[in-house]
Design an enzyme around this catalytic site. Structure first.
Site, PDB file in Angstrom:
ATOM      1  N   LYS A  14      64.926  15.073  34.061  1.00  0.00           N
ATOM      2  CA  LYS A  14      64.149  15.281  35.298  1.00  0.00           C
ATOM      3  C   LYS A  14      65.077  15.601  36.478  1.00  0.00           C
ATOM      4  O   LYS A  14      64.842  16.529  37.240  1.00  0.00           O
ATOM      5  CB  LYS A  14      63.335  14.013  35.654  1.00  0.00           C
ATOM      6  N   ARG A  89      55.705   5.972  38.046  1.00  0.00           N
ATOM      7  CA  ARG A  89      56.208   5.457  36.770  1.00  0.00           C
ATOM      8  C   ARG A  89      55.303   4.401  36.174  1.00  0.00           C
ATOM      9  O   ARG A  89      55.611   3.860  35.116  1.00  0.00           O
ATOM     10  CB  ARG A  89      57.582   4.846  36.989  1.00  0.00           C
ATOM     11  N   ARG A 128      76.303  10.670  30.859  1.00  0.00           N
ATOM     12  CA  ARG A 128      75.911  11.186  32.189  1.00  0.00           C
ATOM     13  C   ARG A 128      76.904  10.774  33.277  1.00  0.00           C
ATOM     14  O   ARG A 128      77.367   9.647  33.341  1.00  0.00           O
ATOM     15  CB  ARG A 128      74.519  10.663  32.556  1.00  0.00           C
ATOM     16  N   ARG A 161      76.643   5.870  36.396  1.00  0.00           N
ATOM     17  CA  ARG A 161      75.722   4.884  36.962  1.00  0.00           C
ATOM     18  C   ARG A 161      75.888   3.524  36.291  1.00  0.00           C
ATOM     19  O   ARG A 161      76.091   3.447  35.083  1.00  0.00           O
ATOM     20  CB  ARG A 161      74.276   5.369  36.777  1.00  0.00           C
ATOM     21  N   ARG A 172      66.210  -0.254  29.423  1.00  0.00           N
ATOM     22  CA  ARG A 172      65.339   0.686  30.150  1.00  0.00           C
ATOM     23  C   ARG A 172      64.355   1.352  29.200  1.00  0.00           C
ATOM     24  O   ARG A 172      63.175   1.496  29.517  1.00  0.00           O
ATOM     25  CB  ARG A 172      66.193   1.751  30.856  1.00  0.00           C
TER      26      ARG A 172
HETATM   27  P1  ADP Z   1      66.703  11.959  34.109  1.00  0.00           P
HETATM   28  O1  ADP Z   1      66.716  12.304  35.583  1.00  0.00           O
HETATM   29  O2  ADP Z   1      65.398  12.340  33.456  1.00  0.00           O
HETATM   30  O3  ADP Z   1      67.082  10.546  33.837  1.00  0.00           O
HETATM   31  P2  ADP Z   1      69.044  13.709  33.927  1.00  0.00           P
HETATM   32  O4  ADP Z   1      68.590  14.989  34.509  1.00  0.00           O
HETATM   33  O5  ADP Z   1      69.947  12.849  34.732  1.00  0.00           O
HETATM   34  O6  ADP Z   1      67.780  12.864  33.398  1.00  0.00           O
HETATM   35  O7  ADP Z   1      69.732  14.061  32.524  1.00  0.00           O
HETATM   36  C1  ADP Z   1      70.307  13.049  31.699  1.00  0.00           C
HETATM   37  C2  ADP Z   1      71.617  13.571  31.111  1.00  0.00           C
HETATM   38  O8  ADP Z   1      71.342  14.636  30.184  1.00  0.00           O
HETATM   39  C3  ADP Z   1      72.581  14.156  32.146  1.00  0.00           C
HETATM   40  O9  ADP Z   1      73.882  13.827  31.730  1.00  0.00           O
HETATM   41  C4  ADP Z   1      72.324  15.663  32.079  1.00  0.00           C
HETATM   42  O10 ADP Z   1      73.505  16.413  32.409  1.00  0.00           O
HETATM   43  C5  ADP Z   1      71.957  15.862  30.610  1.00  0.00           C
HETATM   44  N1  ADP Z   1      70.947  16.911  30.396  1.00  0.00           N
HETATM   45  C6  ADP Z   1      69.889  17.210  31.192  1.00  0.00           C
HETATM   46  N2  ADP Z   1      69.155  18.213  30.653  1.00  0.00           N
HETATM   47  C7  ADP Z   1      69.753  18.533  29.479  1.00  0.00           C
HETATM   48  C8  ADP Z   1      69.462  19.505  28.445  1.00  0.00           C
HETATM   49  N3  ADP Z   1      68.387  20.298  28.515  1.00  0.00           N
HETATM   50  N4  ADP Z   1      70.307  19.548  27.390  1.00  0.00           N
HETATM   51  C9  ADP Z   1      71.376  18.731  27.314  1.00  0.00           C
HETATM   52  N5  ADP Z   1      71.707  17.805  28.247  1.00  0.00           N
HETATM   53  C10 ADP Z   1      70.903  17.704  29.313  1.00  0.00           C
HETATM   54  P1  ADP Z   2      66.219   7.543  35.143  1.00  0.00           P
HETATM   55  O1  ADP Z   2      65.083   8.490  35.149  1.00  0.00           O
HETATM   56  O2  ADP Z   2      67.498   8.149  34.712  1.00  0.00           O
HETATM   57  O3  ADP Z   2      65.913   6.263  34.433  1.00  0.00           O
HETATM   58  P2  ADP Z   2      66.056   6.990  38.045  1.00  0.00           P
HETATM   59  O4  ADP Z   2      67.213   7.388  38.842  1.00  0.00           O
HETATM   60  O5  ADP Z   2      64.774   7.743  38.230  1.00  0.00           O
HETATM   61  O6  ADP Z   2      66.557   6.981  36.574  1.00  0.00           O
HETATM   62  O7  ADP Z   2      65.719   5.437  38.310  1.00  0.00           O
HETATM   63  C1  ADP Z   2      66.727   4.458  38.224  1.00  0.00           C
HETATM   64  C2  ADP Z   2      66.083   3.086  38.347  1.00  0.00           C
HETATM   65  O8  ADP Z   2      65.451   2.981  39.639  1.00  0.00           O
HETATM   66  C3  ADP Z   2      64.976   2.790  37.340  1.00  0.00           C
HETATM   67  O9  ADP Z   2      65.479   2.287  36.106  1.00  0.00           O
HETATM   68  C4  ADP Z   2      64.175   1.727  38.100  1.00  0.00           C
HETATM   69  O10 ADP Z   2      64.823   0.466  38.080  1.00  0.00           O
HETATM   70  C5  ADP Z   2      64.238   2.243  39.538  1.00  0.00           C
HETATM   71  N1  ADP Z   2      63.114   3.160  39.823  1.00  0.00           N
HETATM   72  C6  ADP Z   2      63.190   4.482  40.122  1.00  0.00           C
HETATM   73  N2  ADP Z   2      61.961   4.992  40.337  1.00  0.00           N
HETATM   74  C7  ADP Z   2      61.085   3.975  40.169  1.00  0.00           C
HETATM   75  C8  ADP Z   2      59.665   3.855  40.240  1.00  0.00           C
HETATM   76  N3  ADP Z   2      58.873   4.912  40.530  1.00  0.00           N
HETATM   77  N4  ADP Z   2      59.115   2.636  40.003  1.00  0.00           N
HETATM   78  C9  ADP Z   2      59.868   1.570  39.741  1.00  0.00           C
HETATM   79  N5  ADP Z   2      61.203   1.608  39.628  1.00  0.00           N
HETATM   80  C10 ADP Z   2      61.820   2.802  39.855  1.00  0.00           C
END
Ligand code: ADP
Ligand code: ADP
Length: 226
Positions: A14, A89, A128, A161, A172
């Protein structure tokens, strides 16, 4: 006004897609995770509260998160539309968003699920790195920066992170995937859900998101077609 929700499990991509899509659509990204991480970094009361949950891999309580998001949506730069990354979420958050938008005569335009299986999510999160200034994500194998340790987009340094440690990644996934299903069901019921195959490369996922959005009437602003 276009309100686009990007849905997906932790690590689905995302945060990678959101700024690319924002550039194509000409509207800003609001990422609750980035807002919480900035508050943690700044040591604000919100950050201290949110950190307890984030470090344990849990969701921050709805009451705190909904207030934060609605305050952010009320800012002028969100008036023309917004891409939501990481919100809603839970079912409660989805309902709160619907209610706030309905009060302005608006609604979610499309909710796009970036669909990725669990074993791949672990691989993605464990490799990541994100940038200190804006949270732009990289991956040490799948999406490395041009220059090691430095963000291609804003030149700030990259870090891993705290919640991307193996034990927190598992927590998670265990604790958050059930709530994601609630949110998917919510948007399926309102007819705005679309799903894209998140296992493809980053560009192909972006192209699939554009197709899904155009099927829901969301198009780039004139002159910003990529
Ligand atoms: P999210 O915001 O949903 O948690 P991220 O965008 O941070 O996910 O992506 C998670 C990890 O996967 C990052 O290290 C990113 O560089 C990698 N990533 C994102 N999209 C792709 C893809 N289509 N193929 C391979 N790796 C990806
Ligand atoms: P990812 O998609 O990679 O898990 P985010 O950066 O979106 O990570 O979120 C990191 C953390 O922040 C989540 O694991 C949660 O603890 C908190 N968080 C983010 N967005 C929300 C939400 N909409 N509701 C509750 N917790 C959230």
């Amino acid at each position: 006004m276009n309100v686009v929700v990007l849905l997906g499990a932790p690590g689905a991509g995302k945060g990678t897609q959101a700024p690319l899509l924002a550039a194509r659509l000409g509207i800003p990204v609001v990422a609750t995770g980035d807002i919480f991480r900035a508050a943690v970094r700044d040591g604000t009361p919100l950050g201290m509260e949110a950190r307890r949950y984030m470090d344990a891999g849990q969701l921050v309580p709805d009451e705190i998160t909904v207030k934060l998001l609605l305050d952010r949506l009320a800012r002028p730069d969100a008036a023309a539309g917004v891409i939501l990354d990481g919100f809603p979420r839970t079912g409660v958050q989805a309902q709160a968003l619907d209610k706030a938008l309905a009060e302005r005569g608006q609604a979610v335009s499309a909710a796009v699920l970036v669909d990725v299986p669990a074993d791949e999510l672990e691989r993605r999160m464990s490799g990541r790195w994100i940038c200190r200034a804006s949270g732009h994500p990289y991956h040490e194998t799948f999406s490395p920066p041009k220059s090691a340790g430095v963000c291609d987009l804003d030149g700030s340094d990259l870090y891993q992170r705290a919640d991307d440690r193996p034990e927190t990644i598992r927590a998670r996934l265990d604790q958050q995937l059930g709530a994601l299903t609630e949110v998917i069901d919510h948007y399926r019921a309102s007819g705005v859900i679309a799903s894209v195959d998140g296992l493809q490369g980053i560009d192909a996922v972006g192209a699939a998101i554009d197709v899904a959005l155009s099927e829901h009437g969301v198009a780039p602003l004139a002159g910003q077609v990529s």
